[in-house]
Scaffold this motif. Structure first.
Motif, PDB file in Angstrom:
ATOM      1  N   VAL A 125       0.894  -1.154   0.000  1.00 23.44           N
ATOM      2  CA  VAL A 125       0.000   0.000   0.000  1.00 23.44           C
ATOM      3  C   VAL A 125       0.938   1.210   0.000  1.00 23.44           C
ATOM      4  CG1 VAL A 125      -1.776   1.230   1.313  1.00 23.44           C
ATOM      5  CG2 VAL A 125      -1.717  -1.269   1.364  1.00 23.44           C
ATOM      6  N   THR A 181      -5.381  -5.665   4.461  1.00 22.47           N
ATOM      7  CA  THR A 181      -6.827  -5.452   4.494  1.00 22.47           C
ATOM      8  C   THR A 181      -7.197  -4.390   5.520  1.00 22.47           C
ATOM      9  OG1 THR A 181      -7.180  -7.744   3.832  1.00 22.47           O
ATOM     10  CG2 THR A 181      -9.061  -6.595   4.817  1.00 22.47           C
ATOM     11  N   ASN A 184      -6.086  -0.921   4.279  1.00 20.16           N
ATOM     12  CA  ASN A 184      -6.989  -0.469   3.213  1.00 20.16           C
ATOM     13  C   ASN A 184      -8.344  -0.048   3.765  1.00 20.16           C
ATOM     14  OD1 ASN A 184      -5.347  -0.575   0.908  1.00 20.16           O
ATOM     15  ND2 ASN A 184      -5.666  -2.774   0.697  1.00 20.16           N
ATOM     16  N   LYS A 188     -10.065   3.745   3.553  1.00 20.48           N
ATOM     17  CA  LYS A 188     -11.421   4.033   3.064  1.00 20.48           C
ATOM     18  C   LYS A 188     -12.232   4.825   4.081  1.00 20.48           C
ATOM     19  CE  LYS A 188     -11.590   0.232  -0.134  1.00 20.48           C
ATOM     20  NZ  LYS A 188     -11.914  -1.148  -0.347  1.00 20.48           N
TER      21      LYS A 188
END
Length: 190
Positions: A125, A181, A184, A188
């Motif tokens: 990321v 995960t 991320n 968001k």
């Protein structure tokens, strides 16, 4: 008089520095604290009680801070394992040798898994997004807003972290998948 450096703080800080320096060609000291804090999430995800994680954290200047990690960092600087290059720090050849010497010892093998997953996230990321996401993690953000100088309550994040990962259908013993995960998901939310 300097404080005793625990074996875990010695290893965790030098392992984090080795990885961050390798990935980024330098690191800030607060990033070692941040990725140590993130490693504690993964430690819990792997089924370990947070009480067994040897570092406790407070929120200082927008970053998690651990006294035990800081003592190890100061010792590494004093002993020439880390080098101050102005704005960033690097791990020296001696520091890399120390890391290699200790990484395969039984005491540190499990810790290395957590630390590797936390740092690898910053490759998979975009780094700045990873940093921003971790600094906006809800329980850390709440502690910053309270600004009471107390220990960060790490018992809150684990149930939320595990629940979100499982809701997404992720059941992996490979820690990098839940780590990415989680980051991320935090991006968001931001």
């Amino acid at each position: 008089m300097t404080k005793q450096v625990t074996p875990e703080a010695f290893f965790d800080s030098i392992s984090l520095a080795h990885k961050l320096d390798k990935f980024l060609d330098g690191f800030k000291l607060e990033e070692i604290h941040l990725f140590s804090y993130f490693s504690s999430f993964l430690f819990c995800y792997a089924g370990n009680p947070i009480a067994d994680w040897p570092h406790k954290y407070i929120a200082i200047n927008g970053y998690p801070f651990s006294d035990s990690i800081n003592e190890a960092i100061l010792r590494h600087l004093q002993n020439g394992l880390f080098e101050d290059n102005g704005e960033f720090f690097t791990i020296s050849g001696r520091g890399t040798d120390e890391y290699i010497k200790f990484r395969d010892q039984t005491l540190f093998k499990r810790r290395e898994d957590m630390i590797s997953a936390a740092c690898t996230t910053s490759i998979l990321v975009p780094y700045n997004e990873t940093i921003r996401a971790l600094l906006n993690e809800p329980s850390f953000k709440k502690a910053q807003l309270l600004d009471n100088g107390g220990w960060l309550d790490q018992t809150e994040f684990y149930p939320q972290f595990k629940e979100i990962i499982e809701e997404m259908g992720i059941h992996s013993t490979e820690l990098i998948i839940p780590a990415v995960t989680w980051v991320n998901m935090l991006i968001k939310k931001d």
